[in-house]
Write a protein that holds these residues in place. Sequence first.
Motif, PDB file in Angstrom:
ATOM      1  N   ARG A 293      70.380  39.308  70.431  1.00 60.48           N
ATOM      2  CA  ARG A 293      70.798  39.837  71.783  1.00 60.48           C
ATOM      3  C   ARG A 293      72.244  39.679  72.057  1.00 60.48           C
ATOM      4  O   ARG A 293      72.830  40.367  72.605  1.00 60.48           O
TER       5      ARG A 293
ATOM      6  N   ASP B  74      54.643  33.892  67.708  1.00 59.58           N
ATOM      7  CA  ASP B  74      55.273  33.765  66.112  1.00 59.58           C
ATOM      8  C   ASP B  74      54.807  32.489  65.870  1.00 59.58           C
ATOM      9  O   ASP B  74      55.040  32.096  64.584  1.00 59.58           O
TER      10      ASP B  74
ATOM     11  N   LYS C   6      52.843  42.088  63.064  1.00 61.48           N
ATOM     12  CA  LYS C   6      54.314  41.423  62.693  1.00 61.48           C
ATOM     13  C   LYS C   6      54.541  41.971  61.581  1.00 61.48           C
ATOM     14  O   LYS C   6      54.326  42.825  60.910  1.00 61.48           O
TER      15      LYS C   6
HETATM   16  C1  S3P Z   1      60.631  38.994  69.524  1.00 59.50           C
HETATM   17  C2  S3P Z   1      59.611  39.195  70.325  1.00 59.50           C
HETATM   18  C3  S3P Z   1      58.350  39.147  69.839  1.00 59.50           C
HETATM   19  C4  S3P Z   1      58.368  38.268  68.417  1.00 59.50           C
HETATM   20  C5  S3P Z   1      59.544  38.219  67.469  1.00 59.50           C
HETATM   21  C6  S3P Z   1      60.880  38.327  68.385  1.00 59.50           C
HETATM   22  C7  S3P Z   1      62.077  39.175  70.221  1.00 59.50           C
HETATM   23  O1  S3P Z   1      57.568  40.082  69.210  1.00 59.50           O
HETATM   24  O2  S3P Z   1      57.260  38.291  67.530  1.00 59.50           O
HETATM   25  O3  S3P Z   1      59.772  37.684  66.446  1.00 59.50           O
HETATM   26  O4  S3P Z   1      63.061  38.583  69.958  1.00 59.50           O
HETATM   27  O5  S3P Z   1      62.001  39.864  71.425  1.00 59.50           O
HETATM   28  P1  S3P Z   1      56.896  41.080  70.478  1.00 59.50           P
HETATM   29  O6  S3P Z   1      57.812  42.226  70.777  1.00 59.50           O
HETATM   30  O7  S3P Z   1      55.581  41.308  70.197  1.00 59.50           O
HETATM   31  O8  S3P Z   1      56.888  40.228  71.719  1.00 59.50           O
END
Ligand code: S3P
Length: 448
Positions: free
Chosen positions: A33, A326, A353
Motif C-alpha cells: 500500500r 494467513d 490463497k
Molecule cells: C491481504 C489480504 C488477505 C491476505 C493477504 C494480504 C492484504 O487476503 O490473505 O495475504 O494485504 O490485503 P484477503 O483479501 O483474503 O483478505
Amino acid sequence: MSAGVIAKPAVACRSGALRGAVRIPGDKSMSHRALMLGGLAAGRTRIAGLLEGEDIFNTARAMQALGATVRKEDGTWIVDGVGNGALLEPEAPLDFGNAGTGCGLIMGLVGVYDFATTFVGDASLVMRPMDRVLDPLRQMGVQVVSAQGGRLPVTLRGPKTANPVSYRLPMASADVKSAVLLAGLNAPGITTVIEPVPTRDHTERMLQAFGANLTVEAGAEGERIVRLEGQGRLTGQDIDIPGDPSSAAFPLVAALVVPGSDVTLLNVVMNPNRTGLILTLKEMGARIDVLKTRHQGGEDVADLRVRFSELKGIAVPEDRAASMIDEYPALAIAAAFAEGRTVMSGLAELRLKKSDRLAAVAFGLKLNGVDCEEGPASLVVHGRPDGKGLGNAAGAAVATHLDHRIAMSFLAMGLATEHPVAVDDATMIAASFPGFMELMAGLGATIE
Ligand code: S3P
C-alpha cells in the motif's frame, strides 16, 4: 518457486532451544500500500522498513510502469508519485509474479482508467480466481477481457468516467475492499464499501494519512461502512513500516514448540485485525508476552517475548478467521504439538490463497505423521506434544505449491519433530520473508 527459478528443497531437523532477539521484515500488506499510494500521490514519499520481498518488488515495478519513480537511497525507499488521477498507460503487461494482493489492488487502482492494462502472473497466480475483484470493478464501468473466466491474464479498460459504487463485500477480503477503495480514488463522488466482517484496515489508515477524505462508521447491524470521496488530492508522506505479524508467526510457533526456547520478536504490528493468532495461541496456553506497545507507521507495534510452552488444543472461534487468515498454516503446526484436539473452522477462504492452504496443510501434516481431518472448510488436528514419531524418516517432502507460508510452516515444524521435515522448495520464501533461513539459523535452528 518463482517463474524461471529452479526449486530448492530444504530440510528442518530437531534443534536445541531457540534463543535470541530478532527483527521481523516489514509488513507485506503495508509495503504494497505504501508503494501504491506513494506512486499515486503528488510529491515524494519516503518509506523506511519496506519489505524487500519479491511480491513487493513486483508492485514497485508495476508502479514504475504506471509512471511513478521508485528508488532506494541510504536504506530508504523514495517514491515520486504522479498525482491522483494521473497514472500513465503501461507499455507492457504488468507481471505480478506470485503476488495476489499486489495484483488485486492494482487492478482497482488502474482498472478504472480510460486505457488498457494487462495483468499476468506466475503458475500460482494464474490459478487464483480474480472475479471477486473484477465484479465490483465491472459495476464501476470497467470492461474486463479474460479468456480464462476471471483468471489471469486479464485486460482491463476503464470508462470515460468511473461510476462510484456502494459495494457490500460478499466475503471477508481486505484485497477486495482495498481494490474497490483504490478504484474509488478515480471516480467522482463517494465510493462506499460495506464490510459485514472486519478485515485488515491498512488501506483505510494509509489513505487517511495521505490526505484522502475517508470515513469509517458502524452500521445498524455492526457492519463497517467505509466511505471515500473520489478525485481528491493525495500528498506524499514519510512512512516507517513495522514488522509483519504474519512473518513473525513462523519463528513464534517454532519457539513455542522447541523445548527450552526463549525468543524475542522485535517491532511487530499489533493491529487488532492481525492479532488473531496471538490470541488463539494464548488460549492454548502459549507464553507470549506483549512488551513495549507503541505507535509506528500509523499502527500499534510491540515486541513479543515467546517461550516454549505446553499447549492444549482448543476450538478456534470461527469469527476470528479474518484476523488470522494467513496464520492457519502456522497455527496447524502449533496444534500438531498441542495436547488433544485443535478444531479450526470457517476456513473456506484458505482454499483461495497462494495455494489451497487447507489441502496443502492437511497433506503435509499427514505426510509427517500427524493425525488430522480435513473438511470442506475445516481442519481438526490431533496433537502429539513431544513430537515423538512425527516427521518423515524416509525424507519425503511436503509439496509447497509455490506457497511461502506452507514452506515456512513445515520448516518450523521440523525443528521439534523426532524425524526431519522436508519441503520440496524453499525459493519462494523470498516472496515475503527474505533472510528467513539466516534469521532462523541465528536463533539456533537447523535447516539445511
Ligand atoms: C491481504 C489480504 C488477505 C491476505 C493477504 C494480504 C492484504 O487476503 O490473505 O495475504 O494485504 O490485503 P484477503 O483479501 O483474503 O483478505
